[in-house]
Write an enzyme that holds these catalytic residues in place. Structure first.
Site, PDB file in Angstrom:
ATOM      1  N   SER A 258       0.831  -1.209   0.000  1.00 25.80           N
ATOM      2  CA  SER A 258       0.000   0.000   0.000  1.00 25.80           C
ATOM      3  C   SER A 258       0.867   1.261   0.000  1.00 25.80           C
TER       4      SER A 258
ATOM      5  N   PHE B 111      -2.804  10.591  -1.151  1.00 26.69           N
ATOM      6  CA  PHE B 111      -3.760  10.849  -2.233  1.00 26.69           C
ATOM      7  C   PHE B 111      -5.133  11.020  -1.606  1.00 26.69           C
ATOM      8  N   GLY B 112      -5.696  12.205  -1.715  1.00 27.63           N
ATOM      9  CA  GLY B 112      -6.974  12.464  -1.050  1.00 27.63           C
ATOM     10  C   GLY B 112      -8.122  12.556  -2.039  1.00 27.63           C
TER      11      GLY B 112
ATOM     12  N   LEU C 268      -6.135   5.918 -10.256  1.00 27.86           N
ATOM     13  CA  LEU C 268      -6.641   4.655  -9.698  1.00 27.86           C
ATOM     14  C   LEU C 268      -6.355   3.498 -10.638  1.00 27.86           C
TER      15      LEU C 268
ATOM     16  N   ALA D 101      -2.924   2.300  -9.826  1.00 27.49           N
ATOM     17  CA  ALA D 101      -2.803   1.621  -8.529  1.00 27.49           C
ATOM     18  C   ALA D 101      -3.568   0.300  -8.515  1.00 27.49           C
TER      19      ALA D 101
ATOM     20  N   MET E  65      -8.148 -23.841   7.974  1.00 29.35           N
ATOM     21  CA  MET E  65      -7.416 -25.129   7.985  1.00 29.35           C
ATOM     22  C   MET E  65      -6.305 -25.155   9.032  1.00 29.35           C
TER      23      MET E  65
ATOM     24  N   GLU F 228      -9.704   1.305  -3.457  1.00 29.32           N
ATOM     25  CA  GLU F 228      -9.466   1.342  -4.916  1.00 29.32           C
ATOM     26  C   GLU F 228     -10.674   0.811  -5.682  1.00 29.32           C
TER      27      GLU F 228
HETATM   28  P1  TGC Z   1     -17.562   8.098 -15.271  1.00 31.59           P
HETATM   29  O1  TGC Z   1     -18.611   8.859 -16.036  1.00 31.59           O
HETATM   30  O2  TGC Z   1     -17.463   6.629 -15.458  1.00 31.59           O
HETATM   31  O3  TGC Z   1     -16.142   8.738 -15.595  1.00 31.59           O
HETATM   32  C1  TGC Z   1     -15.852  10.109 -15.460  1.00 31.59           C
HETATM   33  C2  TGC Z   1     -14.684  10.411 -16.388  1.00 31.59           C
HETATM   34  O4  TGC Z   1     -13.545   9.638 -16.014  1.00 31.59           O
HETATM   35  C3  TGC Z   1     -13.181   8.742 -17.114  1.00 31.59           C
HETATM   36  N1  TGC Z   1     -12.803   7.457 -16.493  1.00 31.59           N
HETATM   37  C4  TGC Z   1     -11.557   7.044 -16.350  1.00 31.59           C
HETATM   38  N2  TGC Z   1     -10.412   7.588 -16.754  1.00 31.59           N
HETATM   39  C5  TGC Z   1      -9.288   6.920 -16.458  1.00 31.59           C
HETATM   40  N3  TGC Z   1      -9.265   5.767 -15.774  1.00 31.59           N
HETATM   41  C6  TGC Z   1     -10.412   5.196 -15.339  1.00 31.59           C
HETATM   42  N4  TGC Z   1     -10.383   4.064 -14.627  1.00 31.59           N
HETATM   43  C7  TGC Z   1     -11.627   5.830 -15.632  1.00 31.59           C
HETATM   44  N5  TGC Z   1     -12.922   5.555 -15.370  1.00 31.59           N
HETATM   45  C8  TGC Z   1     -13.643   6.562 -15.905  1.00 31.59           C
HETATM   46  C9  TGC Z   1     -14.396   8.657 -17.969  1.00 31.59           C
HETATM   47  O5  TGC Z   1     -14.046   8.338 -19.300  1.00 31.59           O
HETATM   48  C10 TGC Z   1     -14.953  10.048 -17.847  1.00 31.59           C
HETATM   49  O6  TGC Z   1     -14.143  10.924 -18.640  1.00 31.59           O
HETATM   50  P2  TGC Z   1     -14.798  12.184 -19.400  1.00 31.59           P
HETATM   51  O7  TGC Z   1     -13.668  12.742 -20.210  1.00 31.59           O
HETATM   52  O8  TGC Z   1     -15.926  11.632 -20.218  1.00 31.59           O
HETATM   53  O9  TGC Z   1     -15.275  13.107 -18.304  1.00 31.59           O
HETATM   54  O10 TGC Z   1     -17.750   8.455 -13.737  1.00 31.59           O
HETATM   55  P3  TGC Z   1     -18.837   7.982 -12.702  1.00 31.59           P
HETATM   56  O11 TGC Z   1     -19.150   9.151 -11.827  1.00 31.59           O
HETATM   57  O12 TGC Z   1     -19.962   7.261 -13.415  1.00 31.59           O
HETATM   58  O13 TGC Z   1     -18.053   6.961 -11.749  1.00 31.59           O
HETATM   59  C11 TGC Z   1     -17.645   5.757 -12.166  1.00 31.59           C
HETATM   60  C12 TGC Z   1     -17.097   4.918 -10.985  1.00 31.59           C
HETATM   61  C13 TGC Z   1     -18.189   4.541 -10.004  1.00 31.59           C
HETATM   62  C14 TGC Z   1     -16.528   3.674 -11.632  1.00 31.59           C
HETATM   63  C15 TGC Z   1     -16.004   5.716 -10.245  1.00 31.59           C
HETATM   64  O14 TGC Z   1     -16.540   6.782  -9.553  1.00 31.59           O
HETATM   65  C16 TGC Z   1     -15.217   4.855  -9.297  1.00 31.59           C
HETATM   66  O15 TGC Z   1     -14.267   4.188  -9.703  1.00 31.59           O
HETATM   67  N6  TGC Z   1     -15.570   4.824  -7.970  1.00 31.59           N
HETATM   68  C17 TGC Z   1     -14.752   4.160  -6.961  1.00 31.59           C
HETATM   69  C18 TGC Z   1     -13.862   5.176  -6.284  1.00 31.59           C
HETATM   70  C19 TGC Z   1     -12.556   4.588  -5.846  1.00 31.59           C
HETATM   71  O16 TGC Z   1     -12.088   3.596  -6.338  1.00 31.59           O
HETATM   72  N7  TGC Z   1     -11.902   5.275  -4.916  1.00 31.59           N
HETATM   73  C20 TGC Z   1     -10.597   4.883  -4.511  1.00 31.59           C
HETATM   74  C21 TGC Z   1      -9.954   5.955  -3.657  1.00 31.59           C
HETATM   75  S1  TGC Z   1      -8.193   5.829  -3.549  1.00 31.59           S
HETATM   76  C22 TGC Z   1      -7.884   4.490  -2.634  1.00 31.59           C
HETATM   77  O17 TGC Z   1      -8.724   3.729  -2.280  1.00 31.59           O
HETATM   78  C23 TGC Z   1      -6.463   4.264  -2.330  1.00 31.59           C
HETATM   79  S2  TGC Z   1      -6.112   2.900  -1.364  1.00 31.59           S
HETATM   80  C24 TGC Z   1      -4.501   2.785  -1.758  1.00 31.59           C
HETATM   81  C25 TGC Z   1      -3.685   1.837  -0.965  1.00 31.59           C
HETATM   82  O18 TGC Z   1      -3.540   2.021   0.274  1.00 31.59           O
HETATM   83  O19 TGC Z   1      -3.093   0.935  -1.610  1.00 31.59           O
HETATM   84  P1  FAD Z   2     -19.274   3.450   0.378  1.00 27.28           P
HETATM   85  O1  FAD Z   2     -18.986   4.118  -0.913  1.00 27.28           O
HETATM   86  O2  FAD Z   2     -20.142   4.136   1.349  1.00 27.28           O
HETATM   87  O3  FAD Z   2     -19.875   1.996   0.068  1.00 27.28           O
HETATM   88  C1  FAD Z   2     -20.557   1.222   1.067  1.00 27.28           C
HETATM   89  C2  FAD Z   2     -21.075  -0.061   0.421  1.00 27.28           C
HETATM   90  O4  FAD Z   2     -22.016   0.269  -0.596  1.00 27.28           O
HETATM   91  C3  FAD Z   2     -19.982  -0.883  -0.265  1.00 27.28           C
HETATM   92  O5  FAD Z   2     -20.203  -2.257  -0.031  1.00 27.28           O
HETATM   93  C4  FAD Z   2     -20.188  -0.587  -1.742  1.00 27.28           C
HETATM   94  O6  FAD Z   2     -19.747  -1.621  -2.601  1.00 27.28           O
HETATM   95  C5  FAD Z   2     -21.696  -0.435  -1.787  1.00 27.28           C
HETATM   96  N1  FAD Z   2     -22.148   0.338  -2.946  1.00 27.28           N
HETATM   97  C6  FAD Z   2     -21.745   1.577  -3.338  1.00 27.28           C
HETATM   98  N2  FAD Z   2     -22.400   1.968  -4.447  1.00 27.28           N
HETATM   99  C7  FAD Z   2     -23.227   0.960  -4.786  1.00 27.28           C
HETATM  100  C8  FAD Z   2     -24.172   0.747  -5.839  1.00 27.28           C
HETATM  101  N3  FAD Z   2     -24.355   1.653  -6.800  1.00 27.28           N
HETATM  102  N4  FAD Z   2     -24.858  -0.421  -5.874  1.00 27.28           N
HETATM  103  C9  FAD Z   2     -24.684  -1.354  -4.909  1.00 27.28           C
HETATM  104  N5  FAD Z   2     -23.794  -1.215  -3.887  1.00 27.28           N
HETATM  105  C10 FAD Z   2     -23.094  -0.074  -3.835  1.00 27.28           C
HETATM  106  N6  FAD Z   2      -9.213   6.629  -0.314  1.00 27.28           N
HETATM  107  C11 FAD Z   2      -8.409   7.617  -0.814  1.00 27.28           C
HETATM  108  O7  FAD Z   2      -8.884   8.550  -1.470  1.00 27.28           O
HETATM  109  N7  FAD Z   2      -7.055   7.581  -0.602  1.00 27.28           N
HETATM  110  C12 FAD Z   2      -6.468   6.588   0.108  1.00 27.28           C
HETATM  111  O8  FAD Z   2      -5.234   6.590   0.269  1.00 27.28           O
HETATM  112  C13 FAD Z   2      -7.292   5.557   0.661  1.00 27.28           C
HETATM  113  N8  FAD Z   2      -6.742   4.592   1.438  1.00 27.28           N
HETATM  114  C14 FAD Z   2      -7.570   3.696   2.086  1.00 27.28           C
HETATM  115  C15 FAD Z   2      -7.025   2.812   3.033  1.00 27.28           C
HETATM  116  C16 FAD Z   2      -7.862   1.953   3.730  1.00 27.28           C
HETATM  117  C17 FAD Z   2      -7.285   1.043   4.760  1.00 27.28           C
HETATM  118  C18 FAD Z   2      -9.250   1.923   3.451  1.00 27.28           C
HETATM  119  C19 FAD Z   2     -10.168   0.968   4.170  1.00 27.28           C
HETATM  120  C20 FAD Z   2      -9.782   2.787   2.525  1.00 27.28           C
HETATM  121  C21 FAD Z   2      -8.959   3.697   1.840  1.00 27.28           C
HETATM  122  N9  FAD Z   2      -9.487   4.640   0.957  1.00 27.28           N
HETATM  123  C22 FAD Z   2      -8.691   5.624   0.417  1.00 27.28           C
HETATM  124  C23 FAD Z   2     -10.926   4.737   0.786  1.00 27.28           C
HETATM  125  C24 FAD Z   2     -11.532   3.677  -0.118  1.00 27.28           C
HETATM  126  O9  FAD Z   2     -11.230   3.911  -1.451  1.00 27.28           O
HETATM  127  C25 FAD Z   2     -13.045   3.659   0.144  1.00 27.28           C
HETATM  128  O10 FAD Z   2     -13.239   3.084   1.415  1.00 27.28           O
HETATM  129  C26 FAD Z   2     -13.815   2.911  -0.922  1.00 27.28           C
HETATM  130  O11 FAD Z   2     -13.718   3.553  -2.164  1.00 27.28           O
HETATM  131  C27 FAD Z   2     -15.301   2.758  -0.532  1.00 27.28           C
HETATM  132  O12 FAD Z   2     -15.836   3.953  -0.105  1.00 27.28           O
HETATM  133  P2  FAD Z   2     -16.641   4.023   1.292  1.00 27.28           P
HETATM  134  O13 FAD Z   2     -15.766   3.433   2.336  1.00 27.28           O
HETATM  135  O14 FAD Z   2     -17.081   5.422   1.508  1.00 27.28           O
HETATM  136  O15 FAD Z   2     -17.881   3.060   1.101  1.00 27.28           O
END
Ligand code: TGC
Ligand code: FAD
Length: 399
Positions: free
Chosen positions: A107, A145-146, A255, A258, A353, A379
């Site tokens: 991570s 990364f926020g 993303l 990553a 196990m 992610e």
């Molecule tokens: P959507 O309409 O699909 O897309 C908006 C714009 O973004 C483009 N796009 C992408 N571009 C590059 N890479 C991708 N994977 C892309 N996916 C979409 C898309 O083409 C569009 O571009 P434009 O030019 O048309 O504006 O957006 P949406 O609002 O419908 O959302 C789609 C969805 C749900 C898949 C997206 O919001 C999403 O992936 N949600 C999950 C958020 C998430 O993964 N958060 C992670 C936070 S960081 C983290 O967790 C770090 S942990 C790290 C660690 O400790 O290892």
């Molecule tokens: P929510 O979005 O509230 O989701 C709750 C539940 O609802 C989930 O089960 C989800 O799958 C479900 N759900 C959501 N939408 C739908 C739908 N349309 N239909 C059906 N089910 C749905 N984020 C950062 O920006 N930077 C980081 O560095 C980072 N590091 C992290 C480190 C850790 C240890 C953890 C636990 C999280 C981290 N995150 C980070 C945040 C992480 O990306 C989020 O926790 C994740 O994206 C889910 O968001 P949430 O926790 O708000 O859950």
């Protein structure tokens, strides 16, 4: 004939590595193998001896940072600015070996490399790249990364953190949640809503109004720092805005980098669990025979091997596509979903196990299992990736 057949079977059996049944290693280049071996050595020598204690103490082993940097593992796939410029397969193998140690160490490297250095490299000004990238590659500066906010991380388009222009500066207000490295970061790439759309801001530690308290009570990723971030009228000079991107595609493109690494990383966690189970079931004697000599145990071990092998082949093909420039976000979603689910199921089954011993920190599976509960969530949760594939297949948006 019978002798020749037996000989062939023995030869084939001797050549098979239980952690690499389909010889993915044989498909690697010399450079890729060299990278994998040096990271494996680092993990064996520096991570495995200390990780149990770090996990138990809920402490990121920061002393590893210079060692990761020395091997070129920070920003390893970026070109220029003192970064190693390795290919995607190498980055995947780095993640795999690090996560064999612990998901928290992978991570740290994922966030530093793919989520903080990558956006500066891809969207930053020349001054920003020169100012931050070489020092981040050397581990002198730590990044975070926020994106996620307290009201819901799955839908980052609904972002509340916002930035308003005041003269030539920007003023940031809002909050982020669950931010890896937050409390130890020297800088953060922070995504905020502006009148033009979502933009990236480089916010340095110590900027008035910016705080990053650590989240203390995690049962998962305990060897990793996770924080909240608060922005209370934080003034960010215009030189700290990433000029190269506006819109959600900025953070989503990070993303993609990553998530790619995670698809490889979790294979390492699953391998570590399987390895400890093979050792344990070979020596634990129940009902007069080793546990490993029971059909249901063998079926479960074989099932793990099947799933690790398919995950390895998926990751390898994904890596080749990334290097060829043909990888798309839906490919990454499928691999992140499949491989995280594979690793989490394996860690849970290994825990079972081991019997009662499975709940002891002495054995790695429960630590990996607890970590993987985060890895399958961050992610993009499993559901988010399933819906991404669903949208790709049907052309209909179910979000
Ligand atoms: P959507 O309409 O699909 O897309 C908006 C714009 O973004 C483009 N796009 C992408 N571009 C590059 N890479 C991708 N994977 C892309 N996916 C979409 C898309 O083409 C569009 O571009 P434009 O030019 O048309 O504006 O957006 P949406 O609002 O419908 O959302 C789609 C969805 C749900 C898949 C997206 O919001 C999403 O992936 N949600 C999950 C958020 C998430 O993964 N958060 C992670 C936070 S960081 C983290 O967790 C770090 S942990 C790290 C660690 O400790 O290892
Ligand atoms: P929510 O979005 O509230 O989701 C709750 C539940 O609802 C989930 O089960 C989800 O799958 C479900 N759900 C959501 N939408 C739908 C739908 N349309 N239909 C059906 N089910 C749905 N984020 C950062 O920006 N930077 C980081 O560095 C980072 N590091 C992290 C480190 C850790 C240890 C953890 C636990 C999280 C981290 N995150 C980070 C945040 C992480 O990306 C989020 O926790 C994740 O994206 C889910 O968001 P949430 O926790 O708000 O859950």
């Amino acid at each position: 004939m019978a002798h020749a057949a037996a000989h062939t079977t023995t030869q084939a059996a001797a050549a098979i590595d239980p952690m690499d049944l389909f010889d993915v290693r044989g498909a690697l280049t010399d450079e890729e193998r060299l990278v994998q071996d040096s990271v494996a050595r680092l993990v064996d020598a520096e991570v495995l001896p200390i990780i149990r204690e770090a996990f138990e103490e809920h402490r990121f082993p920061k002393q590893l940072v210079p060692k990761l940097a020395e091997l070129g593992l920070l920003g390893s796939s970026l070109h220029g600015y003192d970064c190693a410029g390795l290919n995607a397969i190498c980055y995947g193998l780095i993640c795999q070996e690090l996560e064999r140690g612990d998901s928290g160490i992978r991570s740290f490297v994922s966030v530093q490399s793919s989520l903080c250095m990558y956006p500066i490299w891809a969207y930053g000004s020349e001054e920003q790249k020169r100012k931050y990238l070489p020092r981040m590659a050397r581990g002198e500066l730590i990044g975070c990364f926020g994106l996620t906010e307290p009201h819901g991380g799955s839908d980052p388009a609904n972002m509340k953190t916002h930035a308003k222009q005041r003269g030539s500066d920007w003023v940031l207000n809002g909050a982020k949640m669950w931010i890896t490295n937050g409390a130890i970061a020297d800088l953060g790439v922070i995504w905020a809503m502006t009148p033009e759309g979502i933009r990236g801001f480089i916010v340095e530690k110590g900027t008035p109004g910016f705080s990053a308290p650590e989240i203390e009570n995690k049962f998962s990723l305990r060897a990793s720092v996770t924080s909240a971030l608060f922005f209370d009228n934080v003034v960010v000079p215009k030189e700290q805005v990433l000029p190269g991107v506006v819109g959600l595609k900025g953070p989503l493109s990070c993303l993609t980098q990553a998530r790619y690494g995670i698809a490889w990383g979790v294979i390492g966690a699953a391998q570590a669990c399987l390895k400890s189970l093979l050792d344990y079931t070979a020596t634990r004697v129940l009902f007069g025979r080793p546990l490993a000599q029971n059909q249901t145990i063998q079926v479960r071990l074989a099932e793990m091997s099947r799933r690790i092998t398919t995950a390895q082949l998926l990751a390898l093909q994904l890596g080749r596509m990334k290097d060829a420039g043909t990888m798309q976000p839906a490919h990454v979603s499928l691999a992140k979903w499949n491989n995280c689910r594979m690793a989490l199921d394996i860690a849970r089954d290994c825990r079972d196990m081991l019997g009662g011993a499975g709940i002891s920190a002495e054995f790695a599976p429960i630590r990996h299992m607890l970590n993987l509960e985060s890895v399958i969530t961050y992610e993009g949760t499993e559901t988010i990736h399933q819906l991404t594939i669903g949208r790709q297949l049907t052309g209909l948006n179910a979000f």
